[in-house]
Design a protein around this motif. Sequence first.
Motif, PDB file in Angstrom:
ATOM      1  N   UNK A  29       0.947  -0.741   0.149  1.00 28.91           N
ATOM      2  CA  UNK A  29       0.074  -0.056   0.025  1.00 28.91           C
ATOM      3  C   UNK A  29       0.985   1.430   0.019  1.00 28.91           C
ATOM      4  N   UNK A  30       2.236   1.484   0.720  1.00 29.31           N
ATOM      5  CA  UNK A  30       3.293   2.285   0.646  1.00 29.31           C
ATOM      6  C   UNK A  30       3.474   2.568  -0.766  1.00 29.31           C
ATOM      7  N   UNK A  31       3.749   1.621  -1.225  1.00 29.12           N
ATOM      8  CA  UNK A  31       4.952   1.147  -2.377  1.00 29.12           C
ATOM      9  C   UNK A  31       3.489   2.333  -3.318  1.00 29.12           C
ATOM     10  N   UNK A  32       2.683   1.534  -3.718  1.00 22.27           N
ATOM     11  CA  UNK A  32       1.294   2.572  -4.351  1.00 22.27           C
ATOM     12  C   UNK A  32       0.682   4.180  -4.496  1.00 22.27           C
ATOM     13  N   UNK A  33       1.036   4.186  -2.850  1.00 15.26           N
ATOM     14  CA  UNK A  33       0.736   6.152  -2.380  1.00 15.26           C
ATOM     15  C   UNK A  33       1.707   6.521  -3.288  1.00 15.26           C
ATOM     16  N   UNK A  34       3.090   6.020  -2.965  1.00 17.32           N
ATOM     17  CA  UNK A  34       4.421   6.732  -3.549  1.00 17.32           C
ATOM     18  C   UNK A  34       4.216   6.697  -4.892  1.00 17.32           C
ATOM     19  N   UNK A  35       4.028   5.455  -5.734  1.00 19.23           N
ATOM     20  CA  UNK A  35       3.584   5.488  -7.121  1.00 19.23           C
ATOM     21  C   UNK A  35       2.655   6.616  -7.220  1.00 19.23           C
ATOM     22  N   UNK A  36       1.541   6.835  -6.744  1.00 20.97           N
ATOM     23  CA  UNK A  36       0.532   7.386  -7.448  1.00 20.97           C
ATOM     24  C   UNK A  36       0.919   8.942  -7.163  1.00 20.97           C
ATOM     25  N   UNK A  37       1.586   9.274  -6.041  1.00 23.02           N
ATOM     26  CA  UNK A  37       2.054  10.607  -5.648  1.00 23.02           C
ATOM     27  C   UNK A  37       3.060  11.421  -6.884  1.00 23.02           C
TER      28      UNK A  37
END
Length: 354
Positions: A29-37
């Motif tokens: 989830x953290x990795x996904x947030x970084x990707x979206x940001x």
Amino acid sequence: MVQQETNSPTTSHATVGVERLWGRIVLGIVFGIVIVAGLMVLSDLRRVLPALRHFDWSLFPLVLLLTAGNYACRFVKWELYLRWVGAPRLRRSQSLAVFLSGFAMSITPGKVGEWIKAFLVARLGGGPVAPVVPVVAVERLTDGIAMLILALVAGFGGLGGWQPLVVLAGMVLAGLWLVQEERVARPFLRLAARAPLLRSRAEALNGLYDATRAILRWRRLVATSGLSIFSWSLECLGLFVILIGVGAEPSVELLAVATFVLSVSSIAGALSLLPGGLGAAEAGITGLLLLLRPGMTPAEAATATVLIRFGTLWFGVLSGCAALLWLQRKVLRFLPLQPRQGAVVAQLLDSSER
């Protein structure tokens, strides 16, 4: 009796193993947030936020409904596979929870969490893990075949870019033929069984092959791939709806673009082996939209990418987390554990850390 088994080393091993999945899910989830940001920053955040505000949000529930339809079709396929390999019969609610939990575990590093579905079926049904393992692999295979066919149809329809897909399709067909051709596959299995690491597992290796071959019989493969094509076309329709919400005019060409973009990006995400295809899929969707829709701005492409990923991947992750939590709290902790089942989860998680 249940309390004694809960305190046994094997049971503790299994409990710790399942609980360790949550750390992997959070990491994904953290990795996904970084990707979206990162995607929003690269596409100019000052323009992406207004694009999100101007999106026709009345269409988003339809996107979620289409995604839910995809999940329903894939659950039917999951149930068929379990029946074909002779897996233990589960209550429908438990089988659905295991199936949905796979969406949360798909964002675990190395996607190791998805293989825990085989353990969960065995744990809930009281049977061995090995026969269920091919189900997880063939699930992904038929999903990939469906996306490949959808991309080819859209590519042949005038979008181009179909040549690499034809090569990939040829490789897939060759692999399927090898699996079905026992005269070719059995000698390879005997050769592999001579390896020091596999010598003691020759019987399990042959069992895995038999189960894989059973669910990849040509008639069954055609039927499940057809179901997969229909189910994944629903998510392609979801991107089509999102593009309309962003401001595109509905047309057959737009539908072809949505189908090609989502299919190719999903294949790229799967081949990247990244959890949930994070990064690869987002880059593919945004890049292909800008390439195939010249009038689309980077902000609009990024907006469509973020929305389709939230409406598909992250909707699935949320559903999967709820299902996994229900299994862990309401079902698994009350079940006795058979010998060797408890070590399976920890072994898979340990191997992924090496």
